[in-house]
Design a protein around this motif. Structure first.
Motif, mmCIF file in Angstrom:
data_model
loop_
_atom_site.group_PDB
_atom_site.id
_atom_site.type_symbol
_atom_site.label_atom_id
_atom_site.label_comp_id
_atom_site.label_asym_id
_atom_site.label_seq_id
_atom_site.Cartn_x
_atom_site.Cartn_y
_atom_site.Cartn_z
ATOM 1 N N LYS A 185 35.459 -6.444 3.182
ATOM 2 C CA LYS A 185 34.882 -5.469 2.261
ATOM 3 C C LYS A 185 33.836 -4.615 2.977
ATOM 4 O O LYS A 185 32.957 -5.133 3.656
ATOM 5 C CB LYS A 185 34.211 -6.177 1.083
ATOM 6 N N GLN A 186 33.937 -3.319 2.818
ATOM 7 C CA GLN A 186 32.961 -2.405 3.391
ATOM 8 C C GLN A 186 31.784 -2.234 2.439
ATOM 9 O O GLN A 186 31.939 -2.290 1.222
ATOM 10 C CB GLN A 186 33.607 -1.040 3.641
ATOM 11 N N LYS A 187 30.588 -2.033 3.010
ATOM 12 C CA LYS A 187 29.422 -1.807 2.175
ATOM 13 C C LYS A 187 29.592 -0.492 1.415
ATOM 14 O O LYS A 187 29.896 0.542 2.005
ATOM 15 C CB LYS A 187 28.152 -1.761 3.020
ATOM 16 N N GLU A 188 29.415 -0.555 0.100
ATOM 17 C CA GLU A 188 29.650 0.610 -0.749
ATOM 18 C C GLU A 188 28.353 1.319 -1.115
ATOM 19 O O GLU A 188 27.276 0.719 -1.113
ATOM 20 C CB GLU A 188 30.372 0.187 -2.027
ATOM 21 N N ASN A 243 25.813 -7.197 -1.417
ATOM 22 C CA ASN A 243 25.681 -6.555 -0.103
ATOM 23 C C ASN A 243 24.943 -5.223 -0.177
ATOM 24 O O ASN A 243 24.310 -4.805 0.799
ATOM 25 C CB ASN A 243 27.067 -6.352 0.519
ATOM 26 N N SER A 248 30.156 -7.206 -3.536
ATOM 27 C CA SER A 248 29.884 -5.781 -3.336
ATOM 28 C C SER A 248 28.446 -5.431 -3.709
ATOM 29 O O SER A 248 27.741 -4.742 -2.968
ATOM 30 C CB SER A 248 30.847 -4.928 -4.168
ATOM 31 N N TYR A 249 28.015 -5.906 -4.873
ATOM 32 C CA TYR A 249 26.658 -5.604 -5.316
ATOM 33 C C TYR A 249 25.618 -6.378 -4.503
ATOM 34 O O TYR A 249 24.535 -5.862 -4.206
ATOM 35 C CB TYR A 249 26.501 -5.917 -6.802
ATOM 36 N N LYS A 305 33.774 -6.076 -8.689
ATOM 37 C CA LYS A 305 32.611 -5.899 -7.820
ATOM 38 C C LYS A 305 31.496 -6.903 -8.131
ATOM 39 O O LYS A 305 30.609 -7.120 -7.320
ATOM 40 C CB LYS A 305 32.101 -4.463 -7.906
ATOM 41 N N ASP A 355 32.980 -10.029 -5.777
ATOM 42 C CA ASP A 355 33.381 -9.976 -4.361
ATOM 43 C C ASP A 355 32.223 -9.646 -3.417
ATOM 44 O O ASP A 355 32.438 -9.256 -2.276
ATOM 45 C CB ASP A 355 34.526 -8.978 -4.166
#
Length: 385
Positions: free
Chosen positions: A188-191, A280, A277-278, A272, A275
Motif C-alpha cells: 500500500k502506498q501512502k495516500e 500510515n 491507510s489512515y 481504508k 488496511d
C-alpha cells in the motif's frame, strides 16, 4: 532468501472467513504462502467478496480456492429479513460442518466459533484446529481460555507468548512467527487525504461501551476539530461502533456539518479503516482502547488516549498501550495536549520502540507469512504422521 516449506506431504487446509473485512489481512498472506505447496481453501458465505478476491490477486494467490458455502435456506431468509450482511456463524457452521470435518486436514479460525467442530471431530481428532489472532493482543478479551481448545496457535510476538504462558493459555503447539498482516498490506502506498499540509490526527474510538470514549467525548472531539484550523482530523472508529448489534450507536448521531468540513474526513468502516491507510497517513493518534495503536507506533509518533471514565490503569497490563502517550480525561484537555504533544514525544519514543519489539517477532531473511506457513506444515507433519 525466504523460508521454504520442506514436506513431502500435501494437506487440505481451510480458512474460515465469516467476519467483517478487517479479518482478511490477518490470514490472507499466510494462506497465500501455504497455497504454493498445499491445497488451500477459504470457506465463506455467498457474496461478492471484492476485497478478499482482490487481496488474493495482489498477493499472487492464484492457487487459493474460494468456496462460497450457503447457510440453510431458512436461516438465509431470516438473515435477509433482518438485514444481516453476514450469516450467523453458528448456523452456517452447523450447515456445513459435515463437509468441513470430512474434507480438511486443518481448519484455521481468527475467532472462537470453533466449538461446533471441536465436539464432532473424527476419532483421530481431525481436522486440526488452528488459531490465528485478528489483531495485536491488547486488553483482557484477547486472552481467552478457549485458546486451549486449539491444536496449534499462531503467536505474533514475545509479549503475547510470555503473557499466554503466564496465564496458562499456551497450548502444546504455539508457533512464534510475527505479524503477517504487515506482509498483506506492505504494497500500500501512502495516500494523501487532505489538500493542505497541516498535521493529521486520527481519532479511533473502540466500540466496547465500557471503555469507548465515543459516548461521552466523541461529539465534543469532532466539535473541537470543526472549530479550529491547525489540524486535519480523520475519524475512523472501530467498524463495530456504529453497528446496532455491536457498538449500539447510529451514524445519525453525527451531525451533517462534520461531513461537510474540509479538514475532517469521516469513515465509519471502509477498507481504508482496516488496511492501515489512515494509520500510515496520520501524524497523531487519538484513541482509547483499540489495539490499532500498536500498528500506529510501528512508526513512532505522538499518541493521546482518552479515559473519560477515570479508570485506574497505571498498573494494569490490559492498558499497556497507554504507556505510549499522554492520557487525558476529556476533550477539554485536547487543545493543550496537542499543542505540546510533539515537544513531549521524546519521552515516549523509546517506550513505543520497546513495545513494538515485544509485540512483533521478526527474523532477517524471511517474512512472518513465510514463517507462519512453514510452522503450520511442520506441525501437521508431526501431528498427522
Amino acid at each position: 532468501m525466504g523460508t521454504k516449506i520442506e514436506s513431502d506431504r500435501t494437506y487440505k487446509i481451510g480458512f474460515i472467513f465469516l467476519d467483517e473485512i478487517h479479518h482478511i489481512f490477518h490470514f490472507i498472506s499466510i494462506a497465500t504462502e501455504l497455497s504454493k505447496t498445499q491445497k488451500v481453501s477459504i470457506l465463506t458465505y455467498p457474496s461478492n467478496h471484492d476485497l478478499l478476491r482482490r487481496s488474493i490477486k495482489e498477493l499472487d494467490g492464484d492457487n487459493i480456492t474460494v468456496e462460497e458455502l450457503p447457510t440453510s435456506a431458512f436461516r438465509a431468509f431470516t438473515d435477509k429479513i433482518k438485514g444481516r450482511e453476514l450469516p450467523r456463524k453458528g448456523f452456517w457452521i452447523k450447515k456445513n460442518k459435515k463437509y468441513i470435518l470430512q474434507t480438511f486436514d486443518a481448519v484455521v479460525f481468527t475467532d472462537y466459533f470453533h466449538k461446533y467442530l471441536l465436539r464432532d471431530r473424527k476419532p483421530g481428532k481431525t481436522p486440526k484446529l488452528l488459531k490465528f489472532p485478528h489483531g495485536t493482543p491488547g486488553r483482557a478479551y484477547a486472552f481467552n481460555k478457549s485458546q486451549l481448545d486449539f491444536d496449534f496457535q499462531l503467536i505474533i510476538g514475545n509479549f503475547q507468548y510470555r503473557h499466554y504462558k503466564a496465564l496458562g493459555l499456551l497450548g502444546n503447539y504455539p508457533a512464534l512467527v510475527g505479524y503477517s498482516k504487515l506482509d498483506a498490506v506492505q504494497h500500500k502506498q501512502k495516500e494523501i487525504f487532505f489538500k493542505n499540509n497541516k498535521p493529521i490526527v486520527l481519532y479511533n474510538p473502540h466500540f466496547d461501551p465500557e471503555f469507548s470514549s465515543w459516548k461521552q467525548e466523541g461529539l465534543q472531539i469532532l466539535e473541537y476539530f470543526y472549530s479550529q484550523d491547525a489540524f486535519n482530523l480523520i475519524f475512523a472508529p472501530h467498524l463495530h461502533l456504529f453497528q446496532e448489534n455491536k457498538g449500539g450507536h447510529s451514524a445519525s448521531e453525527i451531525p451533517e456539518k462534520f461531513y461537510q468540513k474540509k479538514n475532517i474526513l469521516i469513515d465509519l468502516g471502509s477498507l481504508k479503516s482496516t488496511d492501515m491507510s489512515y494509520l500510515n497517513a496520520a501524524d497523531f493518534y487519538l484513541g482509547d482502547v483499540s489495539s490499532q495503536v500498536y500498528e500506529f507506533i510501528i512508526s513512532p509518533r505522538p499518541c493521546i488516549f482518552l479515559n473519560p471514565n477515570n479508570l485506574s490503569y497505571k498498573n494494569d497490563i490490559n492498558f499497556r498501550f497507554w504507556r505510549c502517550g499522554e492520557v487525558i480525561n476529556s476533550a477539554k484537555e485536547l487543545n493543550e495536549t496537542l499543542a505540546k504533544a510533539t515537544a513531549d514525544f521524546a519521552k515516549y519514543r523509546t517506550v513505543q520502540k520497546k513495545i513494538t519489539e515485544e509485540n512483533y517477532y521478526t527474523e532477517e531473511g524471511s517474512t512472518a507469512s513465510e514463517r507462519g506457513a512453514k510452522a503450520i506444515v511442520s506441525y501437521l507433519d508431526k501431528a498427522l504422521a
